[in-house]
Design a protein around this motif. Structure first.
Motif, PDB file in Angstrom:
ATOM      1  N   UNK A   1       0.846  -1.198   0.000  1.00 51.31           N
ATOM      2  CA  UNK A   1       0.000   0.000   0.000  1.00 51.31           C
ATOM      3  C   UNK A   1       0.881   1.247   0.000  1.00 51.31           C
ATOM      4  N   UNK A   2       1.904   1.225   0.851  1.00 50.78           N
ATOM      5  CA  UNK A   2       2.809   2.382   0.936  1.00 50.78           C
ATOM      6  C   UNK A   2       3.438   2.654  -0.431  1.00 50.78           C
ATOM      7  N   UNK A   3       3.828   1.591  -1.114  1.00 53.91           N
ATOM      8  CA  UNK A   3       4.484   1.756  -2.418  1.00 53.91           C
ATOM      9  C   UNK A   3       3.513   2.357  -3.445  1.00 53.91           C
ATOM     10  N   UNK A   4       2.285   1.852  -3.448  1.00 47.67           N
ATOM     11  CA  UNK A   4       1.287   2.387  -4.394  1.00 47.67           C
ATOM     12  C   UNK A   4       1.062   3.878  -4.132  1.00 47.67           C
TER      13      UNK A   4
ATOM     14  N   UNK B   1       4.693  10.419  -6.372  1.00 45.25           N
ATOM     15  CA  UNK B   1       5.872  10.784  -7.166  1.00 45.25           C
ATOM     16  C   UNK B   1       5.609  10.799  -8.674  1.00 45.25           C
ATOM     17  N   UNK B   2       4.386  10.445  -9.057  1.00 43.64           N
ATOM     18  CA  UNK B   2       4.056  10.346 -10.480  1.00 43.64           C
ATOM     19  C   UNK B   2       4.285  11.692 -11.190  1.00 43.64           C
ATOM     20  N   UNK B   3       4.957  11.655 -12.355  1.00 45.23           N
ATOM     21  CA  UNK B   3       5.231  12.943 -13.029  1.00 45.23           C
ATOM     22  C   UNK B   3       3.966  13.610 -13.580  1.00 45.23           C
TER      23      UNK B   3
ATOM     24  N   UNK C   1      11.160   6.030   0.209  1.00 44.73           N
ATOM     25  CA  UNK C   1       9.975   5.170   0.402  1.00 44.73           C
ATOM     26  C   UNK C   1      10.276   4.095   1.460  1.00 44.73           C
ATOM     27  N   UNK C   2      11.422   3.459   1.353  1.00 44.06           N
ATOM     28  CA  UNK C   2      11.779   2.397   2.316  1.00 44.06           C
ATOM     29  C   UNK C   2      11.884   2.999   3.713  1.00 44.06           C
ATOM     30  N   UNK C   3      12.530   4.157   3.794  1.00 40.10           N
ATOM     31  CA  UNK C   3      12.718   4.781   5.107  1.00 40.10           C
ATOM     32  C   UNK C   3      11.375   5.161   5.727  1.00 40.10           C
TER      33      UNK C   3
END
Lengths: 311, 427
Positions: free
Chosen positions: A132-135, A141-143, A178-180
């Protein structure tokens, strides 16, 4: 004689009980850890492929290992894994975790009664499943429609949207962000718990001795936090080094193979190139690197530091 | 007590009888049109009361690995939808049942086995048939007539250089994206298709079969580089923005929404995506005519080349319900009712059934492109697996687009990687 005999019998009974009690544990270890490890090791010496699963692979000796270690691409994969993903990723997490722990533990937040709110906010990223976090982050961040680009453009900071996940300059920083974000809370909470166990008398003594804020951190807080830092560095390193999901779902190991790490290399070789044997060998190398790191770290750093702590 | 035993035995027998009467088979369907396909399967069940069909779903991205893993342990679905180029390798892996005995029977398609397209791809390395061509498709170019008109271009470019010039002109005059091909890297990137279309239009493909029957890498590093340079220019010149490197699939929302919002002038897509774009346009603009047209890809010295894509149907080697599975394949390969009522966005892979597909004027580029499309040929039947090349080509292009490698370096490495794989696998 009876006492001795009965003593022996009790000892034997206890040993038998212990053995019986350990059987389930050994059973699960054997089934789900030892067998897959041995099977993987055996596979790494074969040319087993995705298309040959039914007939099995043929023995190729150490060919897979030779090919991996001679490959220039693999050296870059190791560099990405060790330096970018692990060293940079873990360092950022530990540094930010420490900073946040100090902030959340500060008397200012307590005075403004913001501590509870801050702790709840801290837990939100941790409670968010990585997928979910990644999505969410990919969308941010989408341009084209991302909120971050929209903000940067509206503030006049950039003229054109930035493809954070596709440009060389930005892709690693974006990935580590994102990982952090998703993994920082555990580190912070661990440090906070350690900070809260710091005896007030120690701080008071330091203050009476005229220690500045920095000296208090350097000579009181950090030595107290050392065991927690050692454990978190070790755990974070293992999690990060072996992590697949963040890199694969955020960048797909791209652009090109720019963010390819060992875990994604294992996947690409097994499930895209269909080379199970080669992939298994990569996995074995990966496990070996981590084992060596763990042993050295425990011997050199942890044992020394923790024994100093005890004395 | 005796009565109880009698009742229990009767109940068990009736259960056995019921299970013997209704045979349940599984069908793995990977396309998005699941509700329509379910209706088709309901129709099949009505026509065949003794057979129930459970539809399983998988994404195309996972379908290959999943099927092979299941086949290895004997749990693959009875019937599976396969990509055109899978039957050879799946057949070689022992994951599919040979169908030679079944294709001789009547009732397959409109005119039987000989009328199907792409039969060469249906054979395994042992010469046996492992797949039945189900649908066929290809990519064509969808373009926005209004944006072209604003740039002073009245018809779709006929060659690749003119297309690049048009893309650049549109960007300069309107500020919009020209040809917004997905430039991202993933296991199955669109750039693989775009590069092959370019290479094929000039002549050779990556892999070819020589007169001696041996397979070879048919392109020089310089020829590979030419294709990489061609697409890289779009990104470096800015008419396909760098943000296109953040997505890799032909039907990505960036493509669909880019075309719908008028911020992108051209895309290369299969007919299903072109239909999606047109349908959504009509829903959002009920009173306006669609601004989209479709055309074949530009031509080179070897003409306008895309591929015959499509799906096949196969029966897994572990299937215990071969007769029922074959009946389902016979049903699905009939244009009526599958293609006329339920699965209407797809074209049957049979010459006699091509008319079952009614092409609307805005999709006229597709039947035209199909005329010059080529089979995957040596790619599909050669010793280098397509997923390997697909991934390697996509990664090479990605490394050029971000400036990590020069096109010459990437082309040389790609040539080496494919040559090595070919040498290893060619016995």
């Amino acid at each position: 004689m009876t006492t001795v005999a009965s003593g022996r019998s009790i000892w034997t009974d206890q040993r038998r009980f212990l053995l019986v009690a350990l059987v389930p544990t050994f059973f699960f270890l054997a089934c789900f850890y030892i067998y897959p490890t041995v099977f993987n090791l055996e596979t790494s010496f074969t040319d087993l492929s995705l298309f040959g699963l039914r007939k099995g692979g043929e023995w190729v000796g150490i060919d897979n290992y030779v090919e991996i270690l001679a490959s220039g691409d693999f050296r870059r994969v190791v560099w990405n894994t060790v330096i970018w993903l692990t060293v940079v990723g873990v360092s950022v997490r530990i540094a930010l975790g420490l900073a946040l722990a100090f902030l959340l533990n500060s008397p200012v937040l307590k005075r403004w009664r913001l501590q509870t709110l801050a702790r709840i906010l801290l837990i939100v990223p941790w409670a968010t499943p990585p997928v979910v976090a990644i999505v969410v982050w990919r969308w941010l961040l989408d341009p084209r429609v991302g909120a971050i680009n929209a903000t940067l453009m509206s503030l006049g900071i950039v003229d054109q949207p930035v493809a954070f996940l596709a440009e060389r300059l930005w892709v690693w920083p974006a990935l580590i962000t994102i990982i952090t974000w998703n993994t920082l809370p555990l580190v912070t909470l661990t440090f906070m718990a350690s900070l809260q166990s710091l005896p007030e008398e120690l701080l008071e003594a330091a203050r009476i001795d005229g220690a500045s804020r920095w000296q208090q951190i350097r000579y009181v807080y950090l030595p107290h936090l050392k065991p927690a830092i050692i454990v978190m560095v070790l755990m974070s390193t293992f999690w990060t080094f072996n992590n697949f999901v963040y890199v694969w779902l955020v960048t797909g190991a791209g652009p090109g193979l720019y963010t390819n790490v060992m875990a994604t290399e294992v996947y690409i070789q097994a499930f895209i190139n269909g080379r199970f044997g080669f992939s298994a060998a990569t996995g074995i190398i990966m496990a070996t690197i981590m084992t060596i790191f763990g042993l050295i770290y425990l011997r050199v750093v942890a044992e020394r530091e923790l024994s100093e702590e005890q004395t | 007590m005796k009565l109880g035993k009698l009742v229990a035995t009767g109940f068990a027998l009736s259960l056995l009888a019921a299970s013997a009467l209704a045979q349940t088979i599984t069908f793995r369907f990977n396309d998005p049109e699941a509700p329509g396909m379910r209706q088709a399967l309901d129709e099949f069940e009505k026509m065949n009361p003794g057979i129930k069909v459970t539809m399983q779903r998988a994404s195309w991205g996972d379908a290959q690995q999943q099927f092979l893993r299941e086949a290895a342990v004997g749990t693959a679905p009875d019937v599976a939808q396969l990509a055109f180029v899978w039957p050879r390798s799946f057949g070689g892996a022992g994951a599919l049942r040979p169908l030679d005995d079944l294709i001789k029977r009547p009732g397959l398609g409109v005119k039987g086995w000989d009328d199907f397209f792409a039969r060469d791809l249906a054979h395994g390395p042992d010469g046996k048939v492992y797949g039945i061509p189900f649908t066929t498709d290809t990519f064509a170019m969808i373009w926005n007539k209004d944006l072209f008109a604003q740039a002073g271009i009245t018809e779709f470019p006929k060659d690749y250089e003119s297309l690049r010039a048009a893309s650049q002109a549109i960007h300069q005059k309107t500020g919009k994206t020209g040809w917004g091909f997905p430039a991202g890297s993933c296991g199955t990137p669109t750039i693989w298709f775009a590069l092959n279309f370019y290479w094929w239009s000039k002549g050779p493909g990556l892999i070819d079969q020589g007169p001696d029957g041996k397979f070879r890498v048919a392109m020089t590093p310089a020829q590979i580089q030419e294709g990489l340079d061609y697409y890289n220019r779009y990104i470096q010149e800015g008419h396909n923005p760098k943000s296109s490197m953040s997505f890799c699939l032909w039907g990505a929302p960036e493509i669909v929404e880019g075309m719908l919002s008028g911020s992108m002038a051209v895309a290369t897509v299969p007919d299903t995506v072109a239909i999606e774009i047109n349908t959504k346009w009509k829903q959002r603009n009920p009173d306006k005519p669609t601004p989209f047209a479709t055309s074949p890809h530009p031509a080179g010295t070897n003409g306008s080349r895309t591929f015959f894509g499509g799906r096949m149907l196969g029966i897994s080697a572990n299937s215990k319900h071969v007769e029922a599975s074959w009946k389902l394949i016979q049903f699905l390969t009939q244009p009526e009712p599958t293609f006329t009522k339920f699965y209407t966005n797809y074209t049957p892979a049979q010459r006699a059934a091509l008319d079952a597909r009614a092409w609307t004027p805005e999709l006229s580029g597709y039947p035209e492109q199909l005329k010059t499309a080529r089979s995957w040929g040596a790619y599909g039947v050669g010793p280098v697996a397509i997923p390997f090349m697909w991934n390697a080509v996509g990664r090479a292009a990605g490394s050029v687009f971000i400036g990590e490698k020069t096109s010459a370096q990437a082309a040389s490495e790609l040539h080496d990687a494919i040559s090595k794989e070919l040498a290893k696998n060619q016995k």
